[in-house]
Design a protein around this motif. Structure first.
Motif, PDB file in Angstrom:
ATOM      1  N   TYR A   1     121.371  55.608 -13.761  1.00  0.00           N
ATOM      2  CA  TYR A   1     122.587  54.988 -14.357  1.00  0.00           C
ATOM      3  C   TYR A   1     123.266  56.623 -14.851  1.00  0.00           C
ATOM      4  CZ  TYR A   1     120.265  50.619 -15.061  1.00  0.00           C
ATOM      5  OH  TYR A   1     119.851  49.470 -14.634  1.00  0.00           O
TER       6      TYR A   1
ATOM      7  N   ASN B   1     107.657  48.056 -20.513  1.00  0.00           N
ATOM      8  CA  ASN B   1     109.270  48.468 -21.045  1.00  0.00           C
ATOM      9  C   ASN B   1     109.779  49.497 -20.313  1.00  0.00           C
ATOM     10  OD1 ASN B   1     110.233  46.722 -22.930  1.00  0.00           O
ATOM     11  ND2 ASN B   1     108.652  47.284 -24.338  1.00  0.00           N
TER      12      ASN B   1
ATOM     13  N   THR C   1     116.257  46.907 -13.067  1.00  0.00           N
ATOM     14  CA  THR C   1     117.258  47.805 -12.349  1.00  0.00           C
ATOM     15  C   THR C   1     116.775  47.497 -10.885  1.00  0.00           C
ATOM     16  OG1 THR C   1     116.919  49.534 -13.873  1.00  0.00           O
ATOM     17  CG2 THR C   1     117.905  50.187 -11.759  1.00  0.00           C
TER      18      THR C   1
ATOM     19  N   GLU D   1     117.145  38.209 -16.645  1.00  0.00           N
ATOM     20  CA  GLU D   1     116.300  38.451 -17.883  1.00  0.00           C
ATOM     21  C   GLU D   1     117.368  37.986 -19.073  1.00  0.00           C
ATOM     22  OE1 GLU D   1     115.248  42.539 -18.304  1.00  0.00           O
ATOM     23  OE2 GLU D   1     114.318  42.267 -20.231  1.00  0.00           O
TER      24      GLU D   1
HETATM   25  N1  ATP Z   1     122.556  50.052 -18.274  1.00  0.00           N
HETATM   26  C1  ATP Z   1     121.977  51.033 -18.722  1.00  0.00           C
HETATM   27  N2  ATP Z   1     122.275  52.386 -18.973  1.00  0.00           N
HETATM   28  C2  ATP Z   1     121.647  53.521 -19.165  1.00  0.00           C
HETATM   29  N3  ATP Z   1     120.299  53.312 -19.044  1.00  0.00           N
HETATM   30  C3  ATP Z   1     119.728  52.023 -18.794  1.00  0.00           C
HETATM   31  C4  ATP Z   1     120.708  50.975 -18.409  1.00  0.00           C
HETATM   32  N4  ATP Z   1     119.718  50.026 -18.222  1.00  0.00           N
HETATM   33  C5  ATP Z   1     118.445  50.558 -18.381  1.00  0.00           C
HETATM   34  N5  ATP Z   1     118.390  51.662 -18.642  1.00  0.00           N
HETATM   35  C6  ATP Z   1     117.348  52.677 -18.656  1.00  0.00           C
HETATM   36  O1  ATP Z   1     116.886  52.762 -17.219  1.00  0.00           O
HETATM   37  C7  ATP Z   1     115.258  52.478 -17.221  1.00  0.00           C
HETATM   38  C8  ATP Z   1     114.925  51.319 -16.603  1.00  0.00           C
HETATM   39  O2  ATP Z   1     115.390  50.052 -17.256  1.00  0.00           O
HETATM   40  P1  ATP Z   1     114.873  48.587 -16.922  1.00  0.00           P
HETATM   41  O3  ATP Z   1     115.764  47.660 -17.738  1.00  0.00           O
HETATM   42  O4  ATP Z   1     115.169  48.656 -15.377  1.00  0.00           O
HETATM   43  O5  ATP Z   1     113.437  48.473 -17.143  1.00  0.00           O
HETATM   44  P2  ATP Z   1     112.443  47.141 -17.233  1.00  0.00           P
HETATM   45  O6  ATP Z   1     111.240  47.666 -16.407  1.00  0.00           O
HETATM   46  O7  ATP Z   1     113.278  46.049 -16.683  1.00  0.00           O
HETATM   47  O8  ATP Z   1     112.252  47.159 -18.663  1.00  0.00           O
HETATM   48  P3  ATP Z   1     111.734  45.709 -19.529  1.00  0.00           P
HETATM   49  O9  ATP Z   1     110.423  45.276 -19.418  1.00  0.00           O
HETATM   50  O10 ATP Z   1     112.293  46.382 -20.953  1.00  0.00           O
HETATM   51  O11 ATP Z   1     112.905  44.650 -19.080  1.00  0.00           O
HETATM   52  C9  ATP Z   1     114.911  52.608 -18.659  1.00  0.00           C
HETATM   53  O12 ATP Z   1     114.705  53.989 -19.178  1.00  0.00           O
HETATM   54  C10 ATP Z   1     116.291  52.050 -19.484  1.00  0.00           C
HETATM   55  O13 ATP Z   1     116.538  52.716 -20.831  1.00  0.00           O
END
Ligand code: ATP
Ligand code: MG
Length: 233
Positions: free
Chosen positions: A11, A36, A42, A83
């Motif tokens: 990002y 989390n 992603t 999600e």
């Molecule tokens: N749109 C965005 N802009 C900037 N950073 C982001 C964005 N979306 C996610 N991130 C960051 O990218 C990283 C991975 O996030 P992601 O949402 O893929 O994790 P996740 O494993 O799906 O978490 P969760 O279990 O909370 O859904 C995290 O550090 C998050 O803060």
């Protein structure tokens, strides 16, 4: 069916996937578990084409797809249940389902809709109701049904158990199993590791953008680190 090699994604300037390699074979349920912010969503977005990648390759049925737009990937047979469901709340249950078949618009959807009704009998009585009026469990069923309307070969599910009552979690899991028995290939993202490992064939553990561990669901369930960090044992 799906082969991901050394995928990186960011990002802005902040890289959050640091070279992820994983594969999903035809007919498998593969689960991706992790805390989390590990990067699970992603990675699913990188597969469905919503999130660009900065390196690596993604192959679907042997074909590189990482440069193809999201709608082309849906047409190839990849469908995502996002999600938080992301339903069109003011639209009816029926219209939400029909939007899932957007790329097939004009086709006769009767038999597809009948199939979704058979799979989720609880939706049928809600047919004309706005999606926003459904319970959490019903919304999850609708979100899965909408994804199935695209006739996918690979279904990506992002935390389908999130926010559901325990009996609803069991119901969603049994639906996912039934879809597998019907021949669908599934990549299931979950924070609820016990639930995901109960129905998966294989599992990957994602930690801060890297695959920390992978193996059969049985091996992952038995792993000491997984038991401590994800199963609370
Ligand atoms: N749109 C965005 N802009 C900037 N950073 C982001 C964005 N979306 C996610 N991130 C960051 O990218 C990283 C991975 O996030 P992601 O949402 O893929 O994790 P996740 O494993 O799906 O978490 P969760 O279990 O909370 O859904 C995290 O550090 C998050 O803060
Ligand atoms: Mg997520």
């Amino acid at each position: 069916m799906l082969s991901i090699e050394n995928v990186t994604s960011a990002y802005g300037r902040i890289e959050v996937l640091h070279g992820v390699t994983l594969h999903v074979e035809v007919g498998e349920i593969v689960t991706l578990i992790g805390a989390n912010g590990a990067g699970k969503t992603t990675l699913l977005h990188a597969i469905s084409g919503v999130q660009p990648i900065t390196g690596g390759t993604i192959k679907f049925a042997g074909m590189p797809i990482e440069k193809r737009p999201a709608h082309a990937r849906v047409a190839f047979g990849i469908s995502q249940v996002p999600e938080g469901r992301q339903l069109f709340a003011p639209l009816s249950v029926k219209d939400n389902l029909r939007l899932g078949a957007w790329l097939r618009r004009g086709a006769d959807l009767k038999s597809d809709i009948a199939r979704i009704c058979a799979l989720f009998p609880m939706l049928e009585s809600m047919w004309e109701k706005p999606a926003g009026a459904l319970s959490g469990g019903q919304q999850q069923m609708l979100a899965i049904g909408r994804a199935l309307m695209a006739k996918p070969r690979l279904l990506l599910l992002d935390e389908p158990s999130m926010g559901l009552a325990p009996n609803m979690v069991d119901h969603v899991l049994s639906v996912i199993r039934a879809l597998k028995d019907d021949g669908l290939t599934i990549l299931l993202v979950e924070q609820n590791a016990p639930a995901a490992l109960a129905i998966a064939d294989r599992a990957y553990v994602l930690e801060t953008g890297r695959v920390a561990l992978s193996g059969t669901a049985a091996d992952i369930k038995a792993d000491r680190r997984v038991r401590e960090a994800y199963l609370g044992l």
